[in-house]
Design a protein around this motif. Structure first.
Motif, PDB file in Angstrom:
ATOM      1  N   ALA A 369       0.829  -1.206   0.000  1.00  0.00           N
ATOM      2  CA  ALA A 369       0.000   0.000   0.000  1.00  0.00           C
ATOM      3  C   ALA A 369       0.865   1.258   0.000  1.00  0.00           C
ATOM      4  O   ALA A 369       0.452   2.298  -0.520  1.00  0.00           O
ATOM      5  CB  ALA A 369      -0.933  -0.023   1.207  1.00  0.00           C
ATOM      6  N   ASP A 370       2.078   1.164   0.554  1.00  0.00           N
ATOM      7  CA  ASP A 370       2.996   2.300   0.527  1.00  0.00           C
ATOM      8  C   ASP A 370       3.485   2.588  -0.881  1.00  0.00           C
ATOM      9  O   ASP A 370       3.792   3.708  -1.241  1.00  0.00           O
ATOM     10  CB  ASP A 370       4.238   1.989   1.393  1.00  0.00           C
ATOM     11  N   ARG A 371       3.603   1.490  -1.679  1.00  0.00           N
ATOM     12  CA  ARG A 371       4.187   1.643  -3.018  1.00  0.00           C
ATOM     13  C   ARG A 371       3.143   1.757  -4.107  1.00  0.00           C
ATOM     14  O   ARG A 371       3.411   2.286  -5.177  1.00  0.00           O
ATOM     15  CB  ARG A 371       5.071   0.420  -3.328  1.00  0.00           C
ATOM     16  N   LYS A 372       1.958   1.220  -3.856  1.00  0.00           N
ATOM     17  CA  LYS A 372       0.960   1.137  -4.926  1.00  0.00           C
ATOM     18  C   LYS A 372      -0.283   1.904  -4.488  1.00  0.00           C
ATOM     19  O   LYS A 372      -0.826   1.630  -3.407  1.00  0.00           O
ATOM     20  CB  LYS A 372       0.628  -0.346  -5.152  1.00  0.00           C
ATOM     21  N   LYS A 373      -0.722   2.818  -5.341  1.00  0.00           N
ATOM     22  CA  LYS A 373      -1.822   3.697  -4.926  1.00  0.00           C
ATOM     23  C   LYS A 373      -3.113   2.914  -4.682  1.00  0.00           C
ATOM     24  O   LYS A 373      -3.754   3.066  -3.644  1.00  0.00           O
ATOM     25  CB  LYS A 373      -2.026   4.737  -6.031  1.00  0.00           C
ATOM     26  N   ASN A 374      -3.489   2.092  -5.655  1.00  0.00           N
ATOM     27  CA  ASN A 374      -4.753   1.368  -5.541  1.00  0.00           C
ATOM     28  C   ASN A 374      -4.517  -0.104  -5.250  1.00  0.00           C
ATOM     29  O   ASN A 374      -3.904  -0.796  -6.059  1.00  0.00           O
ATOM     30  CB  ASN A 374      -5.549   1.479  -6.847  1.00  0.00           C
ATOM     31  N   VAL A 375      -5.003  -0.573  -4.125  1.00  0.00           N
ATOM     32  CA  VAL A 375      -4.850  -1.998  -3.802  1.00  0.00           C
ATOM     33  C   VAL A 375      -6.204  -2.676  -3.991  1.00  0.00           C
ATOM     34  O   VAL A 375      -7.169  -2.375  -3.275  1.00  0.00           O
ATOM     35  CB  VAL A 375      -4.334  -2.194  -2.364  1.00  0.00           C
ATOM     36  N   TYR A 376      -6.270  -3.564  -4.982  1.00  0.00           N
ATOM     37  CA  TYR A 376      -7.521  -4.229  -5.327  1.00  0.00           C
ATOM     38  C   TYR A 376      -7.637  -5.592  -4.645  1.00  0.00           C
ATOM     39  O   TYR A 376      -6.652  -6.125  -4.133  1.00  0.00           O
ATOM     40  CB  TYR A 376      -7.600  -4.441  -6.846  1.00  0.00           C
ATOM     41  N   ASP A 377      -8.845  -6.167  -4.703  1.00  0.00           N
ATOM     42  CA  ASP A 377      -9.040  -7.518  -4.152  1.00  0.00           C
ATOM     43  C   ASP A 377      -8.030  -8.497  -4.754  1.00  0.00           C
ATOM     44  O   ASP A 377      -7.458  -9.328  -4.048  1.00  0.00           O
ATOM     45  CB  ASP A 377     -10.453  -8.035  -4.464  1.00  0.00           C
ATOM     46  N   ASP A 378      -7.818  -8.414  -6.070  1.00  0.00           N
ATOM     47  CA  ASP A 378      -6.895  -9.349  -6.724  1.00  0.00           C
ATOM     48  C   ASP A 378      -5.476  -9.210  -6.184  1.00  0.00           C
ATOM     49  O   ASP A 378      -4.728 -10.188  -6.113  1.00  0.00           O
ATOM     50  CB  ASP A 378      -6.892  -9.132  -8.253  1.00  0.00           C
ATOM     51  N   ASP A 379      -5.097  -7.954  -5.829  1.00  0.00           N
ATOM     52  CA  ASP A 379      -3.765  -7.763  -5.227  1.00  0.00           C
ATOM     53  C   ASP A 379      -3.673  -8.501  -3.905  1.00  0.00           C
ATOM     54  O   ASP A 379      -2.667  -9.139  -3.603  1.00  0.00           O
ATOM     55  CB  ASP A 379      -3.517  -6.263  -4.960  1.00  0.00           C
ATOM     56  N   ILE A 380      -4.732  -8.395  -3.123  1.00  0.00           N
ATOM     57  CA  ILE A 380      -4.709  -9.031  -1.796  1.00  0.00           C
ATOM     58  C   ILE A 380      -4.727 -10.546  -1.942  1.00  0.00           C
ATOM     59  O   ILE A 380      -3.981 -11.253  -1.260  1.00  0.00           O
ATOM     60  CB  ILE A 380      -5.888  -8.520  -0.942  1.00  0.00           C
ATOM     61  N   ILE A 381      -5.534 -11.054  -2.857  1.00  0.00           N
ATOM     62  CA  ILE A 381      -5.591 -12.506  -3.077  1.00  0.00           C
ATOM     63  C   ILE A 381      -4.202 -13.013  -3.487  1.00  0.00           C
ATOM     64  O   ILE A 381      -3.697 -13.999  -2.948  1.00  0.00           O
ATOM     65  CB  ILE A 381      -6.649 -12.850  -4.153  1.00  0.00           C
ATOM     66  N   ALA A 382      -3.554 -12.309  -4.420  1.00  0.00           N
ATOM     67  CA  ALA A 382      -2.232 -12.746  -4.897  1.00  0.00           C
ATOM     68  C   ALA A 382      -1.214 -12.717  -3.761  1.00  0.00           C
ATOM     69  O   ALA A 382      -0.409 -13.639  -3.601  1.00  0.00           O
ATOM     70  CB  ALA A 382      -1.773 -11.855  -6.051  1.00  0.00           C
TER      71      ALA A 382
END
Ligand code: KIV
Ligand code: ZN
Length: 517
Positions: A369-382
């Motif tokens: 979250a510090d590096r990426k502006k938008n954190v999506y569900d798919d990001d969290i799943i991965a």
């Protein structure tokens, strides 16, 4: 349109953990198998084939543990037509509330002549003996005639009759080599069911491999001819081109009840999650255009389609994404989201994590979250799948620096920990990835052959996380590894290490050197 009450029930026998896991590189750890079994049980799979207990102590332990934990499903263990196999399968499934021994023998002339070196009469005797042995251990026995689709129907009918007489309650007629067509397979079931005088005493089952891309169509044809059990796997994983895909079968019945008046017990909203769990556990990516669960399965790219969808979704949509458990992509969280919100999000996505794993995952989420502006569900799943998939790794990446210069050197300086001990190496390669993979080989003193290397973005955009996939082969064994990172080279290094770690698990080998050869 018919309703469920006047449609026939078809039992779903999932073999992701046996035939699926058998496919090269799809090996799962015990924890991963338990996670897959839990989701299969929760989604309403009737029978889970949890493994092949005689194959290894690991397989036995997996079947026995799944048998103890399953809440609803019947737990099956596979056994060849060998007394020791059947005893071992019986031992593993006896812990289940409802257990099954699944025993098989080849029936086709080509298998009899070249593999078994047995006559038809000898095979018939084996069928009676092995099914009787299994029935003395448990009430629920399935018999399979391997390579049934290349077996003369008269002999297959005699074997089937003998198996039912000896106590088999399910008869499986597999298309082992994926050779059949829907017409052939329909005819086979019709004829065997008609020819066998005691066929009403057993449930008939399909088991189709996808070598010609017809596994699902063949399974459905078998059901139209009288089969009431389908053997299949999540994402269609399995030997060679795979098995019939569970999600396709379930949604075919659900969507085309007019043409296929059958129903299953599967809660279809679990399908998308099951696909992701299996893909992560088996380190097997799902092709983008895979029916039902592929990334593009519900994506409407063309202008005409989008226009129609906006006016009325039914113009181009035969089933909704929600019906298979796909939630519309949401912008979930950012760097201000706290521990509690992250835990809630994991629960919404269907994850339950042990405390230490949760702490690690939360830290990684914060870094992301510090590096990426938008954190999506798919990001969290991965991210979470990566955390679970690499938690048992004995060799871990500690630090890496890569320098690359046009026309110049490409150097990787690498620090890994091997069972907690640090090792530092540096290597110059022909490119960045070559330098990284060579440095890892130097660190672990082994040279596995790289079978596959692929990188994919978890979401869109240049700030998307990279998902790297590596498949390694060593001494005839194959293992796959995955890793997700904001940086492509880091993801590649960790995916390579993850695959190498899996080669170690399969061999129970020392971490360094033992795999060289
Ligand atoms: O494909 C096959 O024939 C099998 C049997 C063991 C049922 O997987
Ligand atoms: Zn099979």
């Amino acid at each position: 349109m018919s309703t469920q009450s006047n449609t026939d029930r078809v039992y779903i026998f999932d073999t992701t953990l046996r035939d699926g896991e058998q496919s090269p590189g799809a090996t799962m750890t015990l924890d991963e198998k338990l996670q897959v079994a839990e989701i299969l049980d929760a989604m309403g799979v009737d029978i889970i084939e949890a493994g092949f207990p005689i194959a290894s102590n690991g397989d036995f332990e997996a079947v026995a543990t799944i048998a103890k934990r399953a809440k609803k499903a019947v737990i099956a263990g596979l056994a060849r037509a060998i007394p020791a196999d059947i005893d071992r399968a019986g031992e593993a499934v006896r812990f289940a509330q409802r257990g099954r021994i699944h025993t098989f023998v080849s029936t086709s002339p080509i298998h009899l002549a070249h593999q078994m070196r047995k006559t038809e009469e000898e095979v018939l005797e084996i069928v009676t003996k092995t099914v009787t042995q299994a029935r003395n251990l448990i009430d629920d026995v399935e018999w399979s005639g391997m390579d049934a689709t290349r077996t003369p129907v008269e002999f297959l009918a005699r074997c089937t009759e003998a198996a039912i007489k000896a106590g088999a309650t399910t008869i499986n007629l597999p298309d082992t080599v994926g050779y059949s067509t829907p017409e052939d397979y329909y005819e086979l079931f019709k004829r065997v069911i008609e020819m066998v005088p005691n066929s009403d005493k057993a449930i008939f089952s399909t088991h189709c491999h996808n070598d010609l891309g017809m596994a699902v169509a063949n399974s459905l044809a078998g059901v139209r001819a009288g089969a009431r059990q389908i053997e299949c796997t999540i994402n269609g994983i399995g030997e060679r081109a795979g098995n019939a895909a569970l999600e396709e079968i379930v949604m075919a019945f659900k969507t085309r009840v007019d043409a296929l008046p059958f129903h299953t017990n599967i809660e279809s909203t679990h399908l998308s999650r099951a696909s992701k769990v299996v893909s992560a556990a088996a380190n097997f990516p799902v092709q983008y255009n895979k029916a039902i669960v592929g990334k593009n399965a519900f994506a409407h790219e063309s202008g005409i389609h989008q226009d129609g969808m906006l006016k009325n979704a039914l113009t181009y949509e035969i089933m909704t994404p929600e019906s298979v458990g796909i939630k519309s992509t949401s912008l979930v969280m950012g760097k201000h989201s706290g521990r509690h919100a992250f835990k809630q999000k994991l629960a919404d996505l269907g994850y339950e994590m042990a405390d230490n794993q949760f702490q690690e995952a939360f830290q990684r989420f914060k870094d992301l979250a510090d590096r990426k502006k938008n954190v999506y569900d798919d990001d969290i799943i991965a991210l979470v799948d990566d955390e679970i998939g690499s938690s048992a790794d004995r060799i871990k990446l500690v630090e890496m620096s890569v320098t690359s210069k046009t026309g110049g050197i490409h150097r990787c300086e690498l620090k890994v920990s091997v069972d907690g001990d640090p090792i530092e190496v540096s290597f110059d390669g022909t490119g960045s990835v070559d330098a990284i993979f060579s440095a890892i080989k130097e660190a672990v003193k082994a040279s596995p052959h790289l079978v596959l290397y692929a990188v994919d973005g978890v979401t869109g955009g240049t700030d998307a996380q990279a998902n790297a996939h590596v498949r390694l082969e060593m001494n005839g064994r194959i293992a796959s590894g995955n890793a997700t990172e904001p940086d492509t080279l880091m993801a590649s290094a960790r995916a390579y290490l993850n695959a190498y770690n899996r080669l170690l698990v399969e061999r129970g080998a020392p971490a360094q050197g033992a795999l060289a050869g």
